[in-house]
Structures are given as C-alpha cells and as structure tokens.
Design an enzyme around this catalytic site. Sequence first.
Site, PDB file in Angstrom:
ATOM      1  CG  ASP A  49      19.259 -21.136 -20.227  1.00 33.44           C
ATOM      2  OD1 ASP A  49      18.134 -20.620 -20.155  1.00 33.44           O
ATOM      3  OD2 ASP A  49      19.825 -21.698 -19.257  1.00 33.44           O
ATOM      4  CG  ASP A 101      17.239 -18.184 -15.276  1.00 35.75           C
ATOM      5  OD1 ASP A 101      17.717 -17.044 -15.358  1.00 35.75           O
ATOM      6  OD2 ASP A 101      16.012 -18.417 -15.192  1.00 35.75           O
TER       7      ASP A 101
END
Length: 317
Positions: free
Chosen positions: A70, A72
Amino acid sequence: MAAPGWLTPRRRPATARSVLAGEAAAEAARKSTLPDDLSPDAEQDTAATAKPAEEPFPVAGDDRAAAFFDLDNTVMQGAALFHFGRGLYKRKFFQRRELTRFAWQQAWFRLAGVEDPDHMQDARDSALSIVKGHRVSELMSIGEEIYDEYMADRIWPGTRALAQAHLDAGQRVWLVTAAPVETATIIARRLGLTGALGTVAESVDGVYTGRLVGEPLHGPAKAEAVRALAAAEGLDLERCAAYSDSHNDIPMLSLVGHPYAINPDAKLRKHARALDWRLRDYRTGRKAVKVGIPAAAGVGALAGGTAAAVALHRRRR
C-alpha cells in the site's frame, strides 16, 4: 483505457465493479512494468540502504513470490493524492471555490468513517472533472514534477528497506493504491520498484474522459487487483507478502501468506494482533496523525480536504 479483455468478471454482481477496477489496474500495471535493469532515473536514496528486518524472509530466488505495498502512510507519509492535489492547485487546475467544496467532501469521508455511495459518487465526479480533457502525457509530466516537489522526501525509510529486501531477493515489488495509476507508476519507478496497481481513469486517444474504469482501487478492489496480477504473472499468493497501514486493506492482506501491518490504524492493529500478523511502526509518535485524503476521493484530490478533516478531528477529540 477500455475495460480489459484478458480477464472477465467472475464473482457475484455486488463485486463486479471491484473486479473490473482490479483487473483494469492489473492490466495497466503489466503494461507499465519496469524492465529487470530498472529505469535509469530510479532513485537509490539513503533509505534504500537501511537494514531490513532480521528474519528469514523474503526467500531469495523465489520467483513465484512478490510483495505488494500500500502507498499512503505505508510507503509514503501522508497521501499521494494529497500531494498530487497540492501540485495541481499550484498549477491552477482548479479554483478556490472547488477547494472549499472538496474540503467538506474529504472531511465527511475522514470523520464519518463510512462510505456513503452518494457522497462517494459526488466526490469522484467532481475530482475527475478536473482532469477531464487533459492529455495523459501532460498529467504524467506534471506528476514527475510533483514527485520532486512534495513526495521524494516523504518516503518512510523503514518501509523502503522492506521493499528493497524483496528486490534484493530477486522478487518483484508492486505498489497497490487508490491513487491514479499514472501517479503510482511514477512513484514506483522513482523508488526502483517493479510497477504499480492504481485507480484507472478512462482515456480515449490519450485524453481523459472524466470517467473511471470500474471504481477507485480501494478495499476489495485492491484484493481483486492483486489476485488478477498474481494469476497473470504466475505468482503463488501463499508465498507473497503484503504491507498496509489501513484496516480497509484487510482483504488484500488476507490474500497472502505473509501479511504485514505497517504504521497500522487501531482497527488493523487489533486485527493483526488477533491473527498474529507481523507489525512494524515507523512513526515517531505513539499516536501519529494519519494525514491524507481517503482513497474514495479519486483522481485529483485536494490539499484543503486533509487540512479541514484534521482540524475538525482535533476539535471533536
């Protein structure tokens, strides 16, 4: 881009848009995969030399294993869309009145903790209208500049070291994010990663139409993208790893044999502990503020949204 033809939706209708978004992201990622010798402008910064976790993983030479990160608050401090929005605002892609409108939309997503379909659709339509009619090549060029201006110094060294450990073991490493696939691909290339799975905005003859292919690559759609890419690349998900900070990514983390919770939110931390998943926290504070735009916002999220959400959150605590 049009909907991919090499894979077709195969689950119940309720998840059809997630499947479409995931498969579109996988197809876009495969088209933009970096060659084995990496891009000549790939950054090998000091973070890449940080010492990885001392454990017998990843397994060197396992070409059926890969890692999915991922973006962010896992790889990057804050949200890529937040930084991208700052860059677009600086370049006058939208006006202050639009900034105010998006600020309230982002505050709703951040504070309400629910994904109301009407609010999500309104936010996506508003954000996509910003890039509608612009050429993909133009946004890619601007994205390169925005990376240098706002993103390059926000990479978590600890997570970067984990990604490098997979690369050093001869494995492929992919970003998986709700950010536009073009933005995600730029970040992946700059970090020397294999490629990126991201939200796919439709384009015709190189010009954005203002529509998405499927939906934002968020939650279940991320899992669908990883599943589709693994099938196309011949990966064994039980031998793969996934890394995220958010409970929204539990579907993706649950797909792999080696899930990691990185800088986890409270819900993911609790879930990870219950299942004995590995945890890493590279934040300096015990309760680091999660600054960023929710994934549901789509392309071109704005800086004001984060600021408003954080301010309101502090007032309500």
